[in-house]
Scaffold this motif. Structure first.
Motif, PDB file in Angstrom:
ATOM      1  N   UNK A 291      43.082  47.602  20.383  1.00 45.13           N
ATOM      2  CA  UNK A 291      43.621  47.634  21.751  1.00 45.13           C
ATOM      3  C   UNK A 291      42.614  46.943  22.671  1.00 45.13           C
ATOM      4  N   UNK A 292      43.108  46.048  23.528  1.00 44.88           N
ATOM      5  CA  UNK A 292      42.249  45.257  24.405  1.00 44.88           C
ATOM      6  C   UNK A 292      42.774  45.354  25.832  1.00 44.88           C
ATOM      7  N   UNK A 293      41.904  45.720  26.752  1.00 40.60           N
ATOM      8  CA  UNK A 293      42.246  45.715  28.170  1.00 40.60           C
ATOM      9  C   UNK A 293      41.561  44.533  28.845  1.00 40.60           C
ATOM     10  N   UNK A 294      42.368  43.697  29.502  1.00 40.85           N
ATOM     11  CA  UNK A 294      41.842  42.599  30.314  1.00 40.85           C
ATOM     12  C   UNK A 294      42.229  42.899  31.759  1.00 40.85           C
ATOM     13  N   UNK A 295      41.374  43.646  32.435  1.00 38.73           N
ATOM     14  CA  UNK A 295      41.573  43.998  33.844  1.00 38.73           C
ATOM     15  C   UNK A 295      40.877  42.916  34.662  1.00 38.73           C
ATOM     16  N   UNK A 296      41.562  41.793  34.844  1.00 43.15           N
ATOM     17  CA  UNK A 296      40.918  40.566  35.290  1.00 43.15           C
ATOM     18  C   UNK A 296      40.513  40.607  36.759  1.00 43.15           C
ATOM     19  N   UNK A 297      39.398  39.961  37.100  1.00 43.62           N
ATOM     20  CA  UNK A 297      39.067  39.775  38.519  1.00 43.62           C
ATOM     21  C   UNK A 297      40.232  39.083  39.220  1.00 43.62           C
ATOM     22  N   UNK A 298      40.582  39.557  40.421  1.00 42.99           N
ATOM     23  CA  UNK A 298      41.760  39.024  41.102  1.00 42.99           C
ATOM     24  C   UNK A 298      41.552  39.080  42.605  1.00 42.99           C
ATOM     25  N   UNK A 299      42.568  38.664  43.334  1.00 43.26           N
ATOM     26  CA  UNK A 299      42.487  38.642  44.794  1.00 43.26           C
ATOM     27  C   UNK A 299      42.444  40.026  45.407  1.00 43.26           C
ATOM     28  N   UNK A 300      42.916  41.043  44.694  1.00 45.19           N
ATOM     29  CA  UNK A 300      42.931  42.397  45.223  1.00 45.19           C
ATOM     30  C   UNK A 300      43.985  42.628  46.290  1.00 45.19           C
ATOM     31  N   UNK A 301      44.976  41.753  46.376  1.00 45.27           N
ATOM     32  CA  UNK A 301      45.993  41.904  47.413  1.00 45.27           C
ATOM     33  C   UNK A 301      46.893  43.112  47.181  1.00 45.27           C
ATOM     34  N   UNK A 302      46.800  43.719  46.017  1.00 45.57           N
ATOM     35  CA  UNK A 302      47.568  44.936  45.766  1.00 45.57           C
ATOM     36  C   UNK A 302      46.928  46.179  46.336  1.00 45.57           C
ATOM     37  N   UNK A 303      45.720  46.062  46.857  1.00 42.33           N
ATOM     38  CA  UNK A 303      45.008  47.232  47.383  1.00 42.33           C
ATOM     39  C   UNK A 303      44.627  47.047  48.841  1.00 42.33           C
ATOM     40  N   UNK A 304      45.428  46.308  49.596  1.00 40.68           N
ATOM     41  CA  UNK A 304      45.086  46.046  50.992  1.00 40.68           C
ATOM     42  C   UNK A 304      45.029  47.323  51.818  1.00 40.68           C
ATOM     43  N   UNK A 305      45.808  48.333  51.463  1.00 38.69           N
ATOM     44  CA  UNK A 305      45.787  49.579  52.242  1.00 38.69           C
ATOM     45  C   UNK A 305      44.454  50.307  52.097  1.00 38.69           C
ATOM     46  N   UNK A 306      43.724  50.055  51.011  1.00 38.81           N
ATOM     47  CA  UNK A 306      42.429  50.704  50.791  1.00 38.81           C
ATOM     48  C   UNK A 306      41.257  49.856  51.275  1.00 38.81           C
ATOM     49  N   UNK A 307      41.474  48.573  51.507  1.00 38.27           N
ATOM     50  CA  UNK A 307      40.391  47.659  51.895  1.00 38.27           C
ATOM     51  C   UNK A 307      40.795  46.962  53.182  1.00 38.27           C
ATOM     52  N   UNK A 308      40.496  47.567  54.316  1.00 43.78           N
ATOM     53  CA  UNK A 308      41.098  47.122  55.576  1.00 43.78           C
ATOM     54  C   UNK A 308      40.749  45.701  55.975  1.00 43.78           C
ATOM     55  N   UNK A 309      39.545  45.243  55.632  1.00 44.84           N
ATOM     56  CA  UNK A 309      39.145  43.908  56.073  1.00 44.84           C
ATOM     57  C   UNK A 309      39.566  42.812  55.098  1.00 44.84           C
ATOM     58  N   UNK A 310      40.048  43.187  53.910  1.00 42.09           N
ATOM     59  CA  UNK A 310      40.237  42.214  52.833  1.00 42.09           C
ATOM     60  C   UNK A 310      41.249  41.137  53.186  1.00 42.09           C
ATOM     61  N   UNK A 311      42.335  41.507  53.862  1.00 44.55           N
ATOM     62  CA  UNK A 311      43.404  40.530  54.107  1.00 44.55           C
ATOM     63  C   UNK A 311      42.942  39.364  54.977  1.00 44.55           C
ATOM     64  N   UNK A 312      41.951  39.601  55.822  1.00 40.29           N
ATOM     65  CA  UNK A 312      41.486  38.548  56.732  1.00 40.29           C
ATOM     66  C   UNK A 312      40.369  37.713  56.106  1.00 40.29           C
ATOM     67  N   UNK A 313      39.856  38.149  54.966  1.00 42.23           N
ATOM     68  CA  UNK A 313      38.792  37.405  54.298  1.00 42.23           C
ATOM     69  C   UNK A 313      39.311  36.483  53.204  1.00 42.23           C
ATOM     70  N   UNK A 314      40.496  36.755  52.719  1.00 43.61           N
ATOM     71  CA  UNK A 314      41.041  35.972  51.609  1.00 43.61           C
ATOM     72  C   UNK A 314      41.665  34.679  52.107  1.00 43.61           C
ATOM     73  N   UNK A 315      41.637  33.649  51.251  1.00 46.49           N
ATOM     74  CA  UNK A 315      42.299  32.381  51.503  1.00 46.49           C
ATOM     75  C   UNK A 315      43.203  32.048  50.316  1.00 46.49           C
ATOM     76  N   UNK A 316      44.285  31.346  50.582  1.00 45.48           N
ATOM     77  CA  UNK A 316      45.188  30.980  49.484  1.00 45.48           C
ATOM     78  C   UNK A 316      44.465  30.167  48.417  1.00 45.48           C
ATOM     79  N   UNK A 317      43.470  29.378  48.825  1.00 47.94           N
ATOM     80  CA  UNK A 317      42.728  28.560  47.866  1.00 47.94           C
ATOM     81  C   UNK A 317      41.937  29.405  46.868  1.00 47.94           C
ATOM     82  N   UNK A 318      41.630  30.659  47.235  1.00 48.11           N
ATOM     83  CA  UNK A 318      40.907  31.544  46.311  1.00 48.11           C
ATOM     84  C   UNK A 318      41.723  31.798  45.040  1.00 48.11           C
TER      85      UNK A 318
END
Length: 457
Positions: free
Chosen positions: A338-365
């Motif tokens: 069994x292999x888990x690949x919990x890949x580094x990502x934009x984190x846009x699924x957790x915006x409610x927990x990370x208040x500043x994240x939405x303003x720091x991300x760019x589409x180019x990321x």
């Protein structure tokens, strides 16, 4: 308590700096905007240093998180109210004005109190010379409610107007709509702005969620995960179960995708598991506890040394071996069941927990991340034995980080998609083709994506 002790406590309180919760919120916002700090890290420290607890801590938290979540919308309204581009103003003044505007537009604080306290804050923390400007601008903001401002600033561009109303960059709004469609989009955006409860995970075999909920004094059982407890408030680190490693903080969605890997049917041996991107260790801790019950062993790989230390702490006492290394080059081919690949990502699924994240991300990321994600998923399949199961997980619903990554790796051959029957039967409306997608507005979890793949050759 003796008079001497009372006097000592009063003197100690008087010596503490910045005890006003609005000043604490302002200092936390300044740390985020000026120093690129993370609110969830700096605010607890500031609250402890200033002895803000109870209602004061709650007010400081709401002001900090709410203001940071709403920055784009607040700045647009302030620009209209002031008749100038806020980027031309000094940043500390803008931060104070946003803090005041948030109270006026999003909270039930009387307008006169919100204006007066913010002007006092500007005098003390920014400069008395700009307090008149702050007073004038905030009074103009107070003349309309949020709906009226949204109507005044509407452009007729549907996505832009929704983005302003719900405080999201337009590109993120577009990415969410691409997955959900237009009908659910407003609910999804609104859910990102609702502060979630703390989710705890009762490590299987170490503590039951019944005992964990009783210890937390008011914690309630999670809706979907057999190990989830929702904490009503307070510092989870003060719970004995968390402090001793019997339980840990982990979103229920994160628990579910890890459990989906563990519950996927598997023919043949089931002793060797691996978490290929393990930091900070929440999924490692849960999988390690399950591995202990099944007489399996888990390897955990993390490229960053300080995060590897967090993984080791989360897995203490469990059959987990932590490695500091790059998951793309780790291990022998075909060595794991069994292999888990919990890949580094934009984190846009957790915006409610990370208040500043939405303003720091760019589409180019996203494009740079997608390359890494494909490489890690290919590495996960390389490590799986024939018939083994690989779980590809992101805390993002974005198509370029989810469906397109999986499709690119499947196109190379050697694997087939597997539907998670365990997750589909437990959580309604979670299917996304052969994969799974959780949502804050549907399920009360972070927007976790899961694709299960079986190695075929």
């Amino acid at each position: 308590m003796s008079d001497r002790r009372k006097r000592a406590r009063r003197e100690e309180a008087n010596d503490r700096p910045n005890v006003n919760p609005r000043r604490v919120a302002f200092d936390a916002i300044r740390a985020v905007t000026a120093d690129n700090a993370y609110a969830n890290l700096v605010l607890p420290r500031m609250l402890a240093e200033t002895d803000n607890t109870g209602r004061d801590a709650g007010l400081a938290t709401e002001l900090t998180y709410g203001t940071l979540r709403s920055l784009g919308t607040l700045e647009a309204i302030l620009a209209a109210a002031s008749g100038r581009d806020v980027r031309a103003l000094q940043q500390d003044l803008v931060d104070a004005l946003c803090l005041g505007a948030y109270q006026l537009l999003y909270m039930r604080i009387p307008a006169h109190a919100a204006v007066a306290t913010t002007v006092s804050l500007v005098k003390a923390a920014v400069s008395p010379r700009v307090s008149g400007l702050a007073n004038a601008v905030l009074r103009k903001v107070a003349a309309k409610d949020l709906d009226e401002w949204a109507e005044e600033l509407a452009t007729g561009d549907r996505l832009a107007d929704l983005s302003l109303r719900h405080a999201h960059p337009k590109w993120i709004t577009a990415e969410i709509e691409a997955v959900l469609g237009p009908d659910e989009l407003p609910a999804a955006l609104a859910a990102d702005n609702v502060a979630p409860p703390v989710h705890l995970c009762a490590k299987p075999g170490r503590i039951t969620k019944g005992d964990l909920s009783r210890e937390s004094r008011g914690g309630v059982h999670g809706q979907w995960s057999p190990y989830a407890v929702y904490l009503p408030g307070g510092d989870p680190g003060r719970l004995k179960a968390v402090a001793t490693g019997l339980a840990h903080v982990q979103d229920e969605g994160s628990q579910l995708v890890a459990l989906a890997l563990a519950e996927a049917p598997l023919e043949g041996p089931d002793r060797a598991w691996i978490d290929l991107c393990a930091g900070p260790g929440g999924k490692t801790g849960l999988l390690g506890a399950l591995a202990a019950q099944r007489e399996a062993a888990l390897d955990a790989v993390e490229i960053q040394p300080h995060r590897a230390e967090l993984v080791a702490k989360a897995a203490r006492g469990l059959p987990v071996t932590v490695h500091t290394g790059d998951g793309r080059t780790f291990g022998e081919p075909g060595a794991f069941d069994r292999v888990l690949v919990d890949a580094p990502c934009s984190g846009l699924g957790a915006l409610r927990r990370r208040p500043e994240a939405r303003w720091r991300k760019q589409r180019s990321d996203i494009d740079d991340l997608a390359v890494l994600q494909r490489e890690l998923l290919a590495a996960g399949l390389r490590l799986a034995r024939p018939g083994g199961i690989v779980a590809y997980v992101t805390c993002s619903p974005v198509i370029a980080e989810t469906e397109e990554v999986v499709a690119a790796v499947l196109k190379a051959g050697g694997a087939e998609p597997v539907r998670s029957e365990w997750l589909a039967s437990r959580v309604p409306d979670s299917a996304r083709g052969e994969a799974s997608q959780l949502w804050p507005h549907r399920h009360g979890t972070d927007a976790m994506f899961l694709a299960l793949l079986r190695k075929t050759g």
